[in-house]
Design a protein around this motif. Structure first.
Motif, PDB file in Angstrom:
ATOM      1  N   LEU A 180      -1.229   2.796   2.524  1.00  0.00           N
ATOM      2  CA  LEU A 180       0.142   3.218   2.818  1.00  0.00           C
ATOM      3  C   LEU A 180       1.080   2.921   1.650  1.00  0.00           C
ATOM      4  O   LEU A 180       1.970   3.719   1.342  1.00  0.00           O
ATOM      5  CB  LEU A 180       0.634   2.546   4.098  1.00  0.00           C
ATOM      6  CG  LEU A 180      -0.217   2.831   5.337  1.00  0.00           C
ATOM      7  CD1 LEU A 180       0.337   2.093   6.543  1.00  0.00           C
ATOM      8  CD2 LEU A 180      -0.344   4.314   5.607  1.00  0.00           C
ATOM      9  N   PHE A 181       0.884   1.789   0.982  1.00  0.00           N
ATOM     10  CA  PHE A 181       1.736   1.471  -0.177  1.00  0.00           C
ATOM     11  C   PHE A 181       1.473   2.405  -1.351  1.00  0.00           C
ATOM     12  O   PHE A 181       2.407   2.828  -2.033  1.00  0.00           O
ATOM     13  CB  PHE A 181       1.540   0.015  -0.625  1.00  0.00           C
ATOM     14  CG  PHE A 181       2.362  -0.963   0.149  1.00  0.00           C
ATOM     15  CD1 PHE A 181       3.755  -0.961   0.065  1.00  0.00           C
ATOM     16  CD2 PHE A 181       1.758  -1.890   0.980  1.00  0.00           C
ATOM     17  CE1 PHE A 181       4.524  -1.856   0.790  1.00  0.00           C
ATOM     18  CE2 PHE A 181       2.522  -2.793   1.704  1.00  0.00           C
ATOM     19  CZ  PHE A 181       3.898  -2.777   1.606  1.00  0.00           C
ATOM     20  N   ILE A 182       0.207   2.743  -1.607  1.00  0.00           N
ATOM     21  CA  ILE A 182      -0.109   3.575  -2.764  1.00  0.00           C
ATOM     22  C   ILE A 182       0.317   5.025  -2.544  1.00  0.00           C
ATOM     23  O   ILE A 182       0.412   5.804  -3.492  1.00  0.00           O
ATOM     24  CB  ILE A 182      -1.605   3.452  -3.162  1.00  0.00           C
ATOM     25  CG1 ILE A 182      -1.840   3.942  -4.605  1.00  0.00           C
ATOM     26  CG2 ILE A 182      -2.496   4.164  -2.179  1.00  0.00           C
ATOM     27  CD1 ILE A 182      -1.072   3.212  -5.661  1.00  0.00           C
ATOM     28  N   ASP A 183       0.657   5.383  -1.324  1.00  0.00           N
ATOM     29  CA  ASP A 183       1.243   6.693  -1.030  1.00  0.00           C
ATOM     30  C   ASP A 183       2.723   6.626  -1.439  1.00  0.00           C
ATOM     31  O   ASP A 183       3.630   6.678  -0.628  1.00  0.00           O
ATOM     32  CB  ASP A 183       1.070   7.017   0.454  1.00  0.00           C
ATOM     33  CG  ASP A 183       1.502   8.428   0.803  1.00  0.00           C
ATOM     34  OD1 ASP A 183       1.772   9.234  -0.119  1.00  0.00           O
ATOM     35  OD2 ASP A 183       1.601   8.721   2.009  1.00  0.00           O
ATOM     36  N   PHE A 184       2.933   6.489  -2.722  1.00  0.00           N
ATOM     37  CA  PHE A 184       4.216   6.152  -3.354  1.00  0.00           C
ATOM     38  C   PHE A 184       5.345   7.118  -2.991  1.00  0.00           C
ATOM     39  O   PHE A 184       6.489   6.709  -2.870  1.00  0.00           O
ATOM     40  CB  PHE A 184       3.995   6.124  -4.874  1.00  0.00           C
ATOM     41  CG  PHE A 184       5.113   5.546  -5.680  1.00  0.00           C
ATOM     42  CD1 PHE A 184       5.459   4.205  -5.569  1.00  0.00           C
ATOM     43  CD2 PHE A 184       5.802   6.335  -6.585  1.00  0.00           C
ATOM     44  CE1 PHE A 184       6.476   3.667  -6.337  1.00  0.00           C
ATOM     45  CE2 PHE A 184       6.823   5.810  -7.363  1.00  0.00           C
ATOM     46  CZ  PHE A 184       7.155   4.466  -7.240  1.00  0.00           C
ATOM     47  N   PHE A 185       5.016   8.385  -2.814  1.00  0.00           N
ATOM     48  CA  PHE A 185       6.053   9.390  -2.544  1.00  0.00           C
ATOM     49  C   PHE A 185       6.466   9.457  -1.071  1.00  0.00           C
ATOM     50  O   PHE A 185       7.335  10.233  -0.717  1.00  0.00           O
ATOM     51  CB  PHE A 185       5.590  10.780  -2.982  1.00  0.00           C
ATOM     52  CG  PHE A 185       5.420  10.965  -4.472  1.00  0.00           C
ATOM     53  CD1 PHE A 185       5.906  10.062  -5.392  1.00  0.00           C
ATOM     54  CD2 PHE A 185       4.757  12.084  -4.955  1.00  0.00           C
ATOM     55  CE1 PHE A 185       5.742  10.251  -6.763  1.00  0.00           C
ATOM     56  CE2 PHE A 185       4.604  12.298  -6.324  1.00  0.00           C
ATOM     57  CZ  PHE A 185       5.091  11.372  -7.223  1.00  0.00           C
TER      58      PHE A 185
END
Length: 168
Positions: free
Chosen positions: A29-34
């Protein structure tokens, strides 16, 4: 000779523990930056304006109501920022981003998010920041905003996985 006054950066770290979702789940969820608006309180929008989501160089636009704007307006006015992902270590589940433009008074800003430990269930989330002092804010106020934001974000993330597991 006049001495230059230099004010040290505000540096801080907040953390919280998740017990009902794995480190891998939270990291995804964090690496889904956008798409961080799905998780962060008071952020009404977040989307990519440059680059590839989750990759170094990607820039996102975020807007919401969490901090007063530079003109000192209350939270009724929208605060916004553009943030660039500057480092990603997928093995260590760590990412760093800098603020490149905003209306909330940050002149220099770097944050690092880390998802630490855990196993199948549970992990710790750390949020580190370094910022030039912000006129109109105190360090303690900003640190508390980070802690509150991280706690609420972690709970929302964790709850999303609990709901998925119940449905299955």
């Amino acid at each position: 000779m006049e001495e230059k006054s230099s004010v040290a950066k505000w540096e801080g770290k907040v953390s919280t523990t998740v017990t009902k979702a794995s480190a891998d789940e939270i990291w995804s969820l964090f690496i889904d930056f956008f798409n961080f608006h799905n998780w962060f309180p008071n952020m009404s929008t977040c989307y990519g304006v440059h680059g590839v989501n989750g990759e170094v160089g990607g820039v996102r636009y975020c807007a919401g109501f969490s901090l007063p704007t530079e003109d000192g307006s209350a939270e009724q006015n929208c605060s916004w920022s553009k943030e660039r992902l500057v480092a990603v270590d997928r093995n260590k589940m760590s990412m760093s981003y800098e603020m490149v433009d905003c209306n909330v008074g940050f002149k220099s800003y770097l944050s690092t998010l880390k998802v630490v430990g855990g196993g199948d269930e549970g992990c710790e989330i750390e949020w580190l920041f370094a910022v030039d002092p912000v006129e109109g804010l105190t360090y303690d106020y900003l640190l508390q905003k980070y802690q509150d934001g991280l706690d609420q974000t972690a709970k929302k993330m964790e709850d999303s996985f609990v709901q998925k597991k119940v449905v299955q």
